[in-house]
Structure formats: C-alpha cells, structure tokens
Design an enzyme around this catalytic site. Structure first.
Site, short mmCIF file in Angstrom:
data_model
loop_
_atom_site.label_atom_id
_atom_site.label_comp_id
_atom_site.label_asym_id
_atom_site.label_seq_id
_atom_site.Cartn_x
_atom_site.Cartn_y
_atom_site.Cartn_z
CD GLU A 143 11.28 -0.41 7.51
OE1 GLU A 143 11.50 0.13 6.42
OE2 GLU A 143 10.59 -1.44 7.63
CD GLU A 240 10.83 -1.94 1.52
OE1 GLU A 240 10.04 -2.70 2.10
OE2 GLU A 240 11.38 -0.98 2.08
#
Length: 256
Positions: A143, A240
């Site tokens: 990520e 998220e």
C-alpha cells in the site's frame, strides 16, 4: 454491484474488537477486514466469523512501531529477522482464517541518506512475504500512504507501486489502492483504478480531507463507486474511515 467490507480496526470502535464482528453483520456486511488482528487468537476470530457468517478478506503483517510514529518493520534493514518472524505469525493466522489477501505496509525512512537501502530492504521483504503467502493461495498486496499523515513513508504514489510491480514481476503480487491516501497526494483515483484494474488486489476508501465517511469531505462517492464498477474491478472495497459520529450513523453511503 460492489462488494464492501467493514474495516473493524476503524469502524464500530464504540465496542471492543471481539464485539465488532456482530455489529458489522447487523449493519449488513458479509465481509470484514482488520488491520492487525493479533490481539485476538486466530481461533477466537474464526469462531466469530463462523458465528456471524462473515468472511475475513484482508489483514496486515505486523508493522512494529509504524502507527506510533516509527519506521515500521518491512523496510528497516536492521529488522529483517523481526519481519520474517512477523510473516511466520501471519502465516499461522492465515492458515486458519484464509483471507483473500494480506497487506505488507512498506514503512517509513526517517533518515536523510538511507532511502535507497530501505527501498532495497522492502523489495526483498515483499518478495519474501509473497513466497510465504502464495502457497496458501493468498494474494500479497502492498500500500502507498500519503506523506501528510505519515511523513517519510517510502511508497506514497501510484507510480511507485507500479514500479515495484514491474520490478518484481510476480503474478501473486498486487497493489492495495487506498482512495483517501492517493487523493491526499493529489492523484485521480478513479482514473488510476480504471487504467490499472488488473494490478489492484484490494481497494480501500475514506473521504478527503479528514478521512471520515463519504459525505464529510470533497470526494463524490456516487461517481467514485460508479467508476470502480465500470472499471471491471471485481474485488472487495474496504470501508477504512474514521466515522464522524456513531459508526451506524455513518453508513448512508451503502445506498449510493
């Protein structure tokens, strides 16, 4: 129709983690993700997943001190052995919980002259992790995180993620694309997802700025979700974000 997961590390935090599985199911989710599940045993998590008919889609390899302002684990040369032990722990959890993907957070470089060494270490560690997870049928993802929230984060753009994929050339390695982080870095997430759908193993979202739920920032999520659907992306999309108010009151986006 997009498939959404609830990130239990950020949603339903009004309750202890052990209770959030039930809360997610009651809110209509069939799948969840957890940043770091290691405060609970894999067996306990499996029991909760089975009890509420949930799938655990994704979790992260442990990242040491990353969330406390440190450099993390995966890119620090002096922490190679600790990273390998963290991967072994993740394999134990993954064997029972069977996620679709496991995320390796690159980490930060806080020194001025060590970035090259840190990038080299991360590349080696990322390949090591993929070697461990691939025999389990699990994708490895990594990520990019914005450098406003995490100064010094070594991977902070879509271009860097693409470069890493090109360097390693592994069919079991994908990007975890976080809309909030890349919007914060000035990128166009909808265009990026449309162009590189086949290289993305997981998507996460929050509004920007603020990292709250859709509708609290500047992103048009009706258009964003439509763009993801039109891209052909068939994986999971993880919520998220940091709810503004109670989690249950932040879920209006589910009807977009």
């Amino acid at each position: 129709m997009l498939k959404f997961t609830a990130n239990l590390s950020m949603l339903f935090t009004e309750q202890p983690l052990i209770e959030r599985f039930k809360a997610a199911r009651q809110a209509g989710f069939s799948a969840v993700e957890i940043q770091f599940p290691y405060d609970l045993s894999a067996a306990v998590i499996k029991d909760r997943l089975d009890e509420y008919g949930l799938q655990l889609v994704l979790f992260n390899v442990a990242a040491d001190d990353l969330l406390q302002g440190g450099e993390g684990l995966a890119c620090v040369p002096e922490k190679r052995d600790r990273f390998r032990r963290a991967v072994a722990q993740t394999v134990e959890y993954a064997g029972l919980l069977k996620p679709e993907a496991i995320n390796v957070l690159p980490g930060r470089c806080l020194g001025k002259n060590c970035l090259g060494h840190y990038m080299e270490t991360f590349t080696e560690n990322l390949s090591f992790a993929a070697d461990a997870f691939s025999p389990l049928g699990i994708k490895t993802v990594f990520e990019a995180i914005n450098t406003n929230d995490m100064p010094g984060f070594i991977i902070h753009s879509g271009a860097q993620m693409l470069s890493m994929l090109d360097q390693l050339k592994r069919p079991d390695l994908f990007m975890q694309y976080d809309i909030y982080h890349m919007q914060t870095m000035g990128e166009n997430p909808a265009e990026f997802i449309a162009e590189y759908t086949d290289k993305i193993g997981h998507i996460q979202f929050a509004d920007c700025p603020g990292r709250g739920q859709p509708g609290t920032g500047q992103i048009n999520f009706e258009r964003m979700f439509s763009a993801i659907g039109e891209s052909g992306y068939s994986g999971w999309v993880g919520a998220e974000y940091k709810p503004v108010g109670a989690t249950e009151e932040s879920l209006n986006w589910l009807t977009l």
